[in-house]
Design a protein around this motif. Structure first.
Motif, PDB file in Angstrom:
ATOM      1  N   VAL A   1       0.878  -1.013  -0.116  1.00  0.00           N
ATOM      2  CA  VAL A   1       0.105  -0.047  -0.167  1.00  0.00           C
ATOM      3  C   VAL A   1       0.773   1.154   0.039  1.00  0.00           C
ATOM      4  CG1 VAL A   1      -1.673   1.210   1.323  1.00  0.00           C
ATOM      5  CG2 VAL A   1      -1.811  -1.259   1.226  1.00  0.00           C
ATOM      6  N   VAL A   2       0.567   2.040  -0.840  1.00  0.00           N
ATOM      7  CA  VAL A   2       1.466   3.194  -1.229  1.00  0.00           C
ATOM      8  C   VAL A   2       0.618   4.564  -0.876  1.00  0.00           C
ATOM      9  CG1 VAL A   2       3.154   4.643  -2.754  1.00  0.00           C
ATOM     10  CG2 VAL A   2       3.092   2.179  -2.667  1.00  0.00           C
ATOM     11  N   ASN A   3       0.843   5.234   0.108  1.00  0.00           N
ATOM     12  CA  ASN A   3       0.260   6.492   0.194  1.00  0.00           C
ATOM     13  C   ASN A   3       1.273   7.565  -0.005  1.00  0.00           C
ATOM     14  OD1 ASN A   3      -2.584   6.199   0.629  1.00  0.00           O
ATOM     15  ND2 ASN A   3      -2.052   5.385   2.804  1.00  0.00           N
ATOM     16  N   ASP A   4       0.853   8.851   0.250  1.00  0.00           N
ATOM     17  CA  ASP A   4       1.649   9.971  -0.024  1.00  0.00           C
ATOM     18  C   ASP A   4       2.975  10.053   1.208  1.00  0.00           C
ATOM     19  OD1 ASP A   4      -0.036  10.998   1.801  1.00  0.00           O
ATOM     20  OD2 ASP A   4       0.349  12.866   1.330  1.00  0.00           O
ATOM     21  N   ASP A   5       2.516   9.597   2.274  1.00  0.00           N
ATOM     22  CA  ASP A   5       3.389   9.602   3.185  1.00  0.00           C
ATOM     23  C   ASP A   5       4.258   8.176   3.715  1.00  0.00           C
ATOM     24  OD1 ASP A   5       1.073   8.389   4.171  1.00  0.00           O
ATOM     25  OD2 ASP A   5       0.796   9.240   6.065  1.00  0.00           O
ATOM     26  N   GLN A   6       3.660   7.427   3.208  1.00  0.00           N
ATOM     27  CA  GLN A   6       4.464   6.071   3.624  1.00  0.00           C
ATOM     28  C   GLN A   6       3.890   4.890   2.912  1.00  0.00           C
ATOM     29  OE1 GLN A   6       3.578   4.981   7.725  1.00  0.00           O
ATOM     30  NE2 GLN A   6       1.167   4.994   7.356  1.00  0.00           N
ATOM     31  N   SER A   7       4.547   3.902   2.636  1.00  0.00           N
ATOM     32  CA  SER A   7       4.557   2.572   2.137  1.00  0.00           C
ATOM     33  C   SER A   7       4.321   1.507   3.193  1.00  0.00           C
ATOM     34  CB  SER A   7       5.381   2.260   1.035  1.00  0.00           C
ATOM     35  OG  SER A   7       5.417   3.323  -0.032  1.00  0.00           O
ATOM     36  N   PHE A   8       3.549   0.330   3.194  1.00  0.00           N
ATOM     37  CA  PHE A   8       3.848  -0.863   3.977  1.00  0.00           C
ATOM     38  C   PHE A   8       3.070  -1.762   3.187  1.00  0.00           C
ATOM     39  CE2 PHE A   8      -0.803   0.058   5.068  1.00  0.00           C
ATOM     40  CZ  PHE A   8      -0.937   1.310   5.063  1.00  0.00           C
ATOM     41  N   TYR A   9       3.357  -2.862   3.567  1.00  0.00           N
ATOM     42  CA  TYR A   9       2.738  -4.201   3.136  1.00  0.00           C
ATOM     43  C   TYR A   9       1.233  -4.304   3.872  1.00  0.00           C
ATOM     44  CZ  TYR A   9       6.300  -5.201   0.124  1.00  0.00           C
ATOM     45  OH  TYR A   9       7.407  -4.932  -0.836  1.00  0.00           O
ATOM     46  N   ALA A  10       0.184  -4.598   3.270  1.00  0.00           N
ATOM     47  CA  ALA A  10      -1.162  -4.694   3.843  1.00  0.00           C
ATOM     48  C   ALA A  10      -2.103  -5.306   3.068  1.00  0.00           C
ATOM     49  CB  ALA A  10      -1.561  -3.687   4.761  1.00  0.00           C
ATOM     50  N   ASP A  11      -3.016  -5.945   3.430  1.00  0.00           N
ATOM     51  CA  ASP A  11      -4.344  -6.293   2.628  1.00  0.00           C
ATOM     52  C   ASP A  11      -5.463  -5.053   2.686  1.00  0.00           C
ATOM     53  OD1 ASP A  11      -2.801  -8.579   1.936  1.00  0.00           O
ATOM     54  OD2 ASP A  11      -4.004  -9.738   3.327  1.00  0.00           O
ATOM     55  N   VAL A  12      -6.192  -5.137   1.862  1.00  0.00           N
ATOM     56  CA  VAL A  12      -7.009  -4.071   1.804  1.00  0.00           C
ATOM     57  C   VAL A  12      -8.346  -4.482   1.682  1.00  0.00           C
ATOM     58  CG1 VAL A  12      -8.075  -1.966   0.649  1.00  0.00           C
ATOM     59  CG2 VAL A  12      -5.510  -2.146   0.945  1.00  0.00           C
ATOM     60  N   TYR A  13      -9.391  -4.293   2.409  1.00  0.00           N
ATOM     61  CA  TYR A  13     -10.485  -4.965   2.365  1.00  0.00           C
ATOM     62  C   TYR A  13     -11.825  -4.013   1.948  1.00  0.00           C
ATOM     63  CZ  TYR A  13     -15.077  -6.902   3.485  1.00  0.00           C
ATOM     64  OH  TYR A  13     -16.660  -7.315   3.203  1.00  0.00           O
ATOM     65  N   VAL A  14     -12.542  -4.014   0.949  1.00  0.00           N
ATOM     66  CA  VAL A  14     -13.328  -3.066   0.279  1.00  0.00           C
ATOM     67  C   VAL A  14     -14.745  -3.589   0.472  1.00  0.00           C
ATOM     68  CG1 VAL A  14     -14.111  -1.793  -1.802  1.00  0.00           C
ATOM     69  CG2 VAL A  14     -11.491  -2.214  -1.208  1.00  0.00           C
ATOM     70  N   GLU A  15     -15.586  -2.630   0.904  1.00  0.00           N
ATOM     71  CA  GLU A  15     -16.977  -3.233   1.087  1.00  0.00           C
ATOM     72  C   GLU A  15     -17.859  -1.740   0.923  1.00  0.00           C
ATOM     73  OE1 GLU A  15     -18.112  -5.668   4.378  1.00  0.00           O
ATOM     74  OE2 GLU A  15     -20.119  -4.903   4.384  1.00  0.00           O
ATOM     75  N   ASP A  16     -18.772  -2.079  -0.028  1.00  0.00           N
ATOM     76  CA  ASP A  16     -19.886  -0.958   0.014  1.00  0.00           C
ATOM     77  C   ASP A  16     -19.150   0.429  -0.556  1.00  0.00           C
ATOM     78  OD1 ASP A  16     -21.904  -2.231   1.023  1.00  0.00           O
ATOM     79  OD2 ASP A  16     -21.561  -1.537   3.158  1.00  0.00           O
ATOM     80  N   GLY A  17     -18.301   0.262  -1.413  1.00  0.00           N
ATOM     81  CA  GLY A  17     -17.720   1.172  -2.070  1.00  0.00           C
ATOM     82  C   GLY A  17     -16.664   1.991  -1.186  1.00  0.00           C
ATOM     83  N   THR A  18     -16.421   1.633  -0.068  1.00  0.00           N
ATOM     84  CA  THR A  18     -15.475   2.246   0.761  1.00  0.00           C
ATOM     85  C   THR A  18     -14.307   1.093   1.090  1.00  0.00           C
ATOM     86  OG1 THR A  18     -16.786   2.102   2.674  1.00  0.00           O
ATOM     87  CG2 THR A  18     -16.840   4.039   1.904  1.00  0.00           C
ATOM     88  N   ILE A  19     -13.289   1.649   1.666  1.00  0.00           N
ATOM     89  CA  ILE A  19     -12.276   0.933   2.138  1.00  0.00           C
ATOM     90  C   ILE A  19     -12.729   0.528   3.697  1.00  0.00           C
ATOM     91  CG2 ILE A  19      -9.882   0.666   2.879  1.00  0.00           C
ATOM     92  CD1 ILE A  19      -9.189   2.360   0.322  1.00  0.00           C
ATOM     93  N   LYS A  20     -12.771  -0.687   3.913  1.00  0.00           N
ATOM     94  CA  LYS A  20     -13.136  -1.164   5.268  1.00  0.00           C
ATOM     95  C   LYS A  20     -12.258  -1.482   6.549  1.00  0.00           C
ATOM     96  CE  LYS A  20     -17.711  -0.542   4.756  1.00  0.00           C
ATOM     97  NZ  LYS A  20     -18.399   0.265   5.573  1.00  0.00           N
ATOM     98  N   GLN A  21     -11.189  -2.251   5.812  1.00  0.00           N
ATOM     99  CA  GLN A  21     -10.211  -2.551   6.685  1.00  0.00           C
ATOM    100  C   GLN A  21      -8.796  -2.438   6.027  1.00  0.00           C
ATOM    101  OE1 GLN A  21     -10.695  -6.346   9.119  1.00  0.00           O
ATOM    102  NE2 GLN A  21     -12.776  -6.477   8.056  1.00  0.00           N
ATOM    103  N   ILE A  22      -7.820  -2.047   6.498  1.00  0.00           N
ATOM    104  CA  ILE A  22      -6.288  -2.519   6.152  1.00  0.00           C
ATOM    105  C   ILE A  22      -5.570  -2.966   7.177  1.00  0.00           C
ATOM    106  CG2 ILE A  22      -4.526  -1.222   5.094  1.00  0.00           C
ATOM    107  CD1 ILE A  22      -6.206   1.198   4.564  1.00  0.00           C
ATOM    108  N   GLY A  23      -4.790  -3.713   6.833  1.00  0.00           N
ATOM    109  CA  GLY A  23      -3.981  -4.761   7.719  1.00  0.00           C
ATOM    110  C   GLY A  23      -3.696  -5.902   7.117  1.00  0.00           C
ATOM    111  N   GLU A  24      -2.943  -6.776   8.106  1.00  0.00           N
ATOM    112  CA  GLU A  24      -2.609  -7.888   7.716  1.00  0.00           C
ATOM    113  C   GLU A  24      -3.380  -8.870   8.616  1.00  0.00           C
ATOM    114  OE1 GLU A  24       1.343  -8.969   8.426  1.00  0.00           O
ATOM    115  OE2 GLU A  24       2.112  -6.929   7.346  1.00  0.00           O
ATOM    116  N   ASN A  25      -3.832 -10.061   7.779  1.00  0.00           N
ATOM    117  CA  ASN A  25      -4.701 -11.124   8.329  1.00  0.00           C
ATOM    118  C   ASN A  25      -6.043 -10.515   8.821  1.00  0.00           C
ATOM    119  OD1 ASN A  25      -2.302 -12.805   8.125  1.00  0.00           O
ATOM    120  ND2 ASN A  25      -1.673 -11.965  10.257  1.00  0.00           N
ATOM    121  N   LEU A  26      -6.707 -10.138   7.600  1.00  0.00           N
ATOM    122  CA  LEU A  26      -7.900  -9.373   8.128  1.00  0.00           C
ATOM    123  C   LEU A  26      -8.879 -10.307   8.077  1.00  0.00           C
ATOM    124  CD1 LEU A  26      -7.847  -6.479   5.368  1.00  0.00           C
ATOM    125  CD2 LEU A  26      -7.208  -6.454   7.831  1.00  0.00           C
ATOM    126  N   ILE A  27      -9.835 -10.264   9.007  1.00  0.00           N
ATOM    127  CA  ILE A  27     -10.896 -11.026   9.009  1.00  0.00           C
ATOM    128  C   ILE A  27     -11.975 -10.598   8.132  1.00  0.00           C
ATOM    129  CG2 ILE A  27     -12.581 -12.032  10.640  1.00  0.00           C
ATOM    130  CD1 ILE A  27     -10.562 -11.346  12.681  1.00  0.00           C
TER     131      ILE A  27
END
Lengths: 674, 645
Positions: A126-152
């Motif tokens: 994941v690359v934002n303008d301030d930092q980059s990090f490895y993470a999964d991104v969970y998307v629901e309802d057109g918005t980002i709901k969770q970011i992180g590792e090992n998401l439920i």
């Protein structure tokens, strides 16, 4: 009414809580030694910015409020729009609920369909303008709901594989002209074609310019644009308004637009003489109004007067081809106007955004002004970053004409490199495309007179790749800056951050999986526009989007574009963007000039004899029939003291006539205080 | 002079025009040892420039012409003749001085006869009965040229307290032997009439030689004819245009462009008063609205940025037109820097700081004393930044600014008090003609920023070159006018309104000390100032006509005059989109920024409209669709001209 009340209650509550989080001085807890990470730092990498950014306090309320309606499909639509900006939440909600019964059912259907997508983006960086990090991104309802590792995540969620690729916020193109007619010609790429191309290039939000012809209403033009775009656009959009003739009567319309319609940026033309051009006085007045409203002034900076003269001269010389365009729009003329615009903005204490920075010297002027502390932003465009203006001299008329835009693409071949360098160091902030495409047949309207060639180049599709190739893969810029110049900065400037321009919990699910290794060759054959020429034809660019998610829906995957006409939403923008206005506000407090308290001057006053010499204000050379500058002589004390009427020798300037040694009433000593 | 020429001819056996400073072949240079001077180098130190200065051959004629004209015009031929007769026999020898020109300094005597320098060198052979002035090693410099004075500029019916008599007296007392005054007609006035009015007044009163700039208050067709006449027949080669004074003198960019183009054709120098008038008008309204009516409103409403912006714009216009631009009154650092940068990029632009901006700053606008604060009102205003004078001197020393003017335009306190309740009505102008040379010496030369040659350059030679008076003025050389100043670098003087020549009752440099000043001033070979005493005669000043196309300003411009070329291509014969006369195209409304002279863009000139059309307006024209615009197979077949390159 019910919802409103609940809203405000919730609001109180949430703001209280949020303040607890940030304001109360709690002891800082340390876990372990100096380099140990804070506990839970990797769980959810993203700040939950909603809770403690003061501007967006109410967002939470809005969210809950939308959750409340979670049950029904129709109302879901409301929820969709409601998510972010606090001030507009309710209105939006209202307007959407109002419009839904009216609007045709396909719109609802698409949105419902959109909401169905639940996605998890796995393994990407994941690359934002301030930092980059490895993470999964969970998307629901057109918005980002969770970011992180090992998401439920719930089962049955579609997985998008992003291993080895970058997960970046979708691009924000801050300057497109998809509906702006020129000389009666409509662009070949309208909102559908244009946004489709945008999505294929990794841009998920566009900001289109509403050109308001002189004499027409701003609001009606805005409504027309918005309606057309809502029917046709495939990605989210905002609108800038181009004010072509400023007068004070526009104030109310501007106020409505800023406060109720979600427009916070207005463009003024310093060129297109006799058509759209604004004088310095008009700009100053308009900038003052915009500052009070909390909007951003944009300028198309070129000196229209000089251009007009040069065009006449060149046509007289018999130069009628597209090379006349670049000859009549020299770099200096752009630089001059940029300088002037900055001066005016500085005087009016209004933030300034210079669209289409095409030349080195113009960029330098912006960089220098920024160093002096002036709130000014510069926007280079795809064409200026990717190619140069040598093509204006092409033997092929169609090729040469395809490059016609103003300010023109600079003939100096080192310009693109220079602009990317300034972009990388932050002197220029935003990249856009200034996309306005006209077919060769349309351009050929000006085949015997370059001034009639409709102006505009393509670039909406190639923008992100161009920046990656020219700046990141050459090592000028890192991936975070790439995100900043392609989306975050624009989002911040125009106040749609963090809804757009960031991968964070709660942001819109406009996400691009970027493949930095792949290359593509631009060609009119393969691009997604209707245009039959591409000014970047044959150029190869590294870095392409492999997956594009817009509004939570995958629109580009495996090279296949799957867009829905009309799925784009209008994104309203609030006034007083923080990034821009914090400084402006502080300065308006500081900038109050004060007069010097002195005693009244009571010395002799020369008698103004012949008032005939004071000329009645002639029709101003440069101003519109605007407010009067100065009233007639206001010599209130004329009767107070006179040198006994006109002296016979008044016309002979002699010492004795004007020096009054002993004025009647005795000498005053106010004049010899210091 | 002719002797000297003949001598040269004999020596070099070359025509005079080849004997110039540039040697034409390697065999011509004779060296007399590495460090020894060329034989005869000190005999006549000065090149006889008259003969090979191209385009200046006639520089002698206008002088006599003007003299005759004066005689005719005055009608008092006898008086003038008598005057001249009385003055002319004076023969002077300045002995033992160090002659300082802009390029070199050397010890030499200067012999003057008939108001001209006749000989420069050592051991001159002079006739007997010559008055000898022993200067004991003092500097002998060309008299100063003040390029910017307004001694007759009317303001609401009042004239400055220093007229041509007072002003030129003050000038001479300060070591300035020539002024160039601004003719300031009002909008609607005839430039020629104004010029003649000024000339008449000056001929009667001026005590030193003068020339005139003409300000153009408005741009229109009739002005063009008058300009042509002024340039070709009246000997005017410089005209001022205004970017400020909205609704009065201000010109729009279009008008400026036209004016620049026209003046360039005439070979005149464009002087620009550079301030953004639109913004000033707005700021003035704002500041009056805030209740600020005192003189501090003047600098508040004319901030430095507006000056810098206008300078930038003027230079841009000059570059586009390819015309030399001369910025009058450079008052701020940023304006000066803008000029510097433009010069670095090769623009032909000159900058003129004035006495006030070089010697004082704008902090006085906030003085509690209204009269004092008002005395400083000039525009562009003095910059409140106290480091400005230093910066401007530095740029003068390095050549980025070229000329020092004074913008001398004095109004008495009671005249200034016209604006006591509204700062916008305060007549603008400060004194400075008398103090000009002194302050440049004090702040630049005495501080070690500038050498004496550069001092001569900025106070006189550069101005003479730019305005085509050189080498008649601005140089101590055989054949030049005997306008000479004996300069004492060590004299110290305290400036005060009490002991000045100017009639103004307030001196903005009051109390400042100034090192360096003239001991003796010669104007037209006459001693007019000696040991603090002025001996001048009203009306002795002559009008000096100036020829157009000054080399210093125009040489580069001429070389840059290359045309642009069109690309030769085949005719475009592809499909042309049919422009349906849609109601969307709104007729150009009355322009916001247009000038009356410029016309609207012509209606669309689609000559090929009949060639191909999509059979008129399509029903779905308003729906922008792909099929609407792409013509796959145009009637007449595809052309391949579009796929050449």
């Amino acid at each position: 009414m019910m919802s409103e009340r609940r809203c405000s209650q919730e609001d109180d509550c949430s703001s209280l809580l949020s303040r607890l989080g940030s304001d109360s001085p709690r002891p800082r807890m340390k876990y372990g030694g100096m380099f140990c990470s804070v506990e839970g730092a990797f769980e959810n990498k993203t700040l939950n910015f909603e809770s403690f950014s003061p501007q967006t306090q109410r967002r939470r309320a809005a969210r809950t409020h939308s959750d409340h309606y979670d049950g029904g499909d129709v109302l879901r639509v409301g929820g969709q729009t409601v998510v972010f900006p606090s001030g507009h939440t309710r209105e939006n909600y209202k307007s959407s609920t109002q419009t839904i019964p009216v609007s045709p059912s396909p719109t609802i259907m698409t949105i419902i369909k959109r909401n169905g997508d639940r996605l998890i983006i796995k393994g990407g960086k994941v690359v934002n303008d301030d930092q980059s990090f490895y993470a999964d991104v969970y998307v629901e309802d057109g918005t980002i709901k969770q970011i992180g590792e090992n998401l439920i995540v719930p089962s049955g969620v579609k997985t998008v594989d992003a291993y080895g690729q970058l997960v970046i916020p979708g691009g924000v193109d801050a300057n497109t002209n998809l509906l702006t007619p020129q000389k009666g010609l409509n662009p070949t790429d309208d909102f559908y074609q244009g946004t489709r191309a945008a999505l294929s290039g990794g841009t998920t939000t566009i900001m289109d310019h509403v050109l308001v012809e002189p004499g027409t209403s701003l609001l009606s033009a805005f409504d027309q644009w918005r309606e057309t775009a809502e029917q046709r656009a495939c990605c989210d959009f905002c609108l800038h308004l181009d004010v072509t003739r400023w007068h004070e009567g526009l104030y109310e319309e501007l106020e409505t637009l800023v406060k109720d319609k979600g427009v916070n940026s207005f463009l003024f033309f310093m060129t297109f003489k006799d058509k759209y051009q604004s004088s310095d006085s008009q700009l100053y007045e308009a900038f003052g109004v915009l500052r009070d409203l909390g909007a951003i002034a944009q300028v198309h900076a070129e000196n229209g007067d000089i251009i007009d003269e040069e065009q006449k001269k060149l046509l007289c010389l018999g130069i009628t081809g597209p090379e006349g365009h670049v000859l009549s729009h020299p770099e200096e003329v752009e630089t001059e106007a940029v300088y002037r615009a900055i001066t005016i903005a500085k005087q009016a204490n209004c933030p300034l955004y210079v669209t289409k920075v095409m030349s080195k010297s113009a960029a330098d002027v912006i960089a220098k002004a920024r160093k002096k502390g002036i709130v000014v932003y510069g926007e280079p465009i795809t064409a200026g970053l990717a190619t140069d203006g040598s093509h204006y001299w092409s033997k092929d008329w169609a090729t040469a004409a395809a490059f016609v835009m103003s300010p023109p693409i600079n003939p100096d071949p080192s310009t693109p490199l220079y602009l990317t360098s300034l972009l990388a160091c932050g002197d220029l902030q935003v990249t856009s495309s200034a996309h306005a495409s006209f077919s060769t047949a349309q351009k050929a309207v000006g085949k015997d007179d370059f001034t009639l060639i409709p102006e505009g180049t393509n670039g909406i599709e190639e923008r992100m790749s161009v920046v990656w190739d020219r700046a990141v893969s050459t090592g000028k810029m890192d991936e975070n800056e790439f995100v900043a110049v392609t989306s975050t900065n624009a989002a911040k400037l125009f106040n749609i951050y963090p809804r757009k321009g960031r991968i964070a919990v709660g942001s819109d699910a406009d996400v691009v999986i970027w493949n930095p290794k792949e290359t593509q060759t631009v060609s009119a054959k393969t691009h997604n526009l209707t245009l039959e020429v591409n000014i970047l034809e044959g150029l190869e660019f590294r870095g392409v989007p492999s997956v594009v998610i817009s509004g939570g829906r995958v629109v580009l995957e495996d090279g296949k574009l799957n867009v829905t006409e009309g799925s784009g939403r209008f994104v309203p923008r609030k006034a007083f963007p923080d990034m821009v206005y914090k400084r402006i506000r502080a300065r308006s407090k500081m900038a109050e000039a004060r007069g010097v308290p002195r005693g009244n001057y009571d010395g002799p006053v020369h008698d103004v004899i012949s008032m005939t010499k004071s000329i009645p204000p002639t029709p101003t050379t440069r101003g519109p029939p605007c407010p009067k500058t100065q009233t007639c002589l206001r010599n209130l004390h004329q009767s107070g003291f006179t040198l006994a009427g006109a002296q016979v020798d008044d016309h002979i300037p002699r010492r004795s006539t004007q020096r009054i040694v002993a004025p009647p009433g005795g000498r005053s000593n106010i004049t010899s205080l210091s | 002079m002719s002797d000297c020429r003949r001598q040269w001819n004999r020596e070099d056996e070359l025509p005079v025009y080849l004997a110039g400073p540039i040697s034409t072949g390697p065999n011509q240079r004779k060296s007399f040892g590495m460090f020894s001077s060329v034989e005869g180098a000190f005999e006549s130190k000065t090149i006889d420039f008259d003969n090979y200065a191209v385009g200046r051959k006639g520089s002698r004629t206008p002088r006599s012409g003007s003299r005759e004209r004066v005689l005719d015009a005055e009608g008092g031929a006898e008086r003038s003749a008598g005057r001249r007769g009385h003055r002319n026999p004076e023969r002077l020898l300045i002995k033992g001085g160090r002659v300082v020109n802009d390029d070199q300094s050397f010890f030499a005597d200067v012999y003057i006869e008939d108001g001209l320098i006749k000989q420069v060198g050592e051991n001159l052979v002079v006739p007997g009965g010559v008055k000898v002035i022993e200067v004991n090693g003092h500097m002998v410099i060309p008299g100063g040229i003040d390029v910017n004075t307004c001694l007759m500029k009317p303001y609401l019916g009042t004239n400055p307290v220093d007229d041509f008599l007072q002003g030129t007296k003050a000038a001479l007392a300060g070591g300035t032997t020539m002024i160039i005054d601004h003719v300031t007609p009002q909008p609607g006035d005839s430039l020629l009439d104004a010029f003649e009015c000024w000339q008449e007044a000056a001929d009667k009163k001026a005590c030193c030689d003068y020339s005139l700039h003409v300000d153009i208050p408005q741009w229109n067709e009739t002005v063009k004819d008058e300009l042509e006449l002024l340039v070709h027949e009246k000997g005017i080669n410089s005209f001022q245009v205004y970017m400020a004074y909205k609704d009065v003198y201000q010109m729009s960019d279009s008008e400026l462009y036209e004016a620049f183009s026209f003046l360039k054709q005439l070979g005149a120098v464009v002087l620009v008063h550079a301030e953004n008038g639109d913004l000033i008008a707005q700021e003035q309204r704002k500041i009056l609205g805030m209740g600020i009516t005192g003189p501090e409103g003047h600098p508040l409403s004319r901030p430095e940025e507006l000056e810098a912006e206008a300078v930038f714009r003027a230079i841009t216009l000059g570059n586009r037109v390819n015309c030399p631009v001369y910025i009058t009154k450079v008052m701020s650092k940023s304006a000066a820097d803008t000029i510097t940068q433009a010069r670095r990029k090769g623009s032909v632009v000159f900058g003129e700081p004035i006495t006030a901006s070089l010697a004082t700053d704008g902090s006085h606008y906030w003085s509690k004393n209204w009269a004092k604060a008002a005395a400083y009102v000039t525009s562009p205003p003095l910059s409140p930044d106290p480091t400005t004078p230093d910066h401007l001197h530095t740029l003068l020393a390095c050549g980025d600014l070229q000329v020092v003017g004074s913008a001398h335009c004095t109004y008495s306190t009671s005249q200034k008090a016209i604006g006591k309740d509204d700062f916008t009505l305060i007549p603008e102008g400060t004194n400075g003609v008398e103090e000009r040379m002194g302050f440049v010496w004090d702040k630049a030369v005495a501080m070690g920023k500038m050498d004496e040659n550069q001092f001569v350059a900025v106070t006189s030679t550069n101005a003479a070159k730019i305005f085509n008076l050189y080498p008649r003025k601005g140089r101590i050389a055989v054949g030049s006018d005997a306008d000479i100043v004996i300069w004492d670098p060590n004299s110290v003087k305290t400036i005060s309104a009490k002991n000045q020549q100017s009639a103004s009752e307030y001196n903005i440099f009051e109390g400042l000390e100034c090192r360096g000043g003239p001991v003796l001033v010669l104007s037209q070979g006459q001693v007019v100032y000696e040991e603090g005493k002025l001996q001048v005669q009203q009306g002795t000043g002559r009008f000096i006509p100036r020829k157009h196309f000054p080399d210093h300003a125009y040489q580069r411009v001429m070389f840059r005059n290359q045309g642009k070329e069109a690309v030769t291509r085949g005719m475009y014969d592809g499909p042309v989109y049919d422009v349906v006369p849609t109601p969307k195209y709104i007729t150009p409304a009355p322009s916001a920024k247009s000038s009356p002279t410029s016309h609207q863009p012509p209606p669309i000139r689609n000559l090929h409209q009949s060639n191909f059309s999509l059979s008129g307006a399509q029903t779905d024209d308003n729906v922008p669709r792909r099929s609407g615009h792409r013509i796959v197979g145009p009637p007449g077949g595809r052309s391949n001209i579009t796929s050449l390159g």
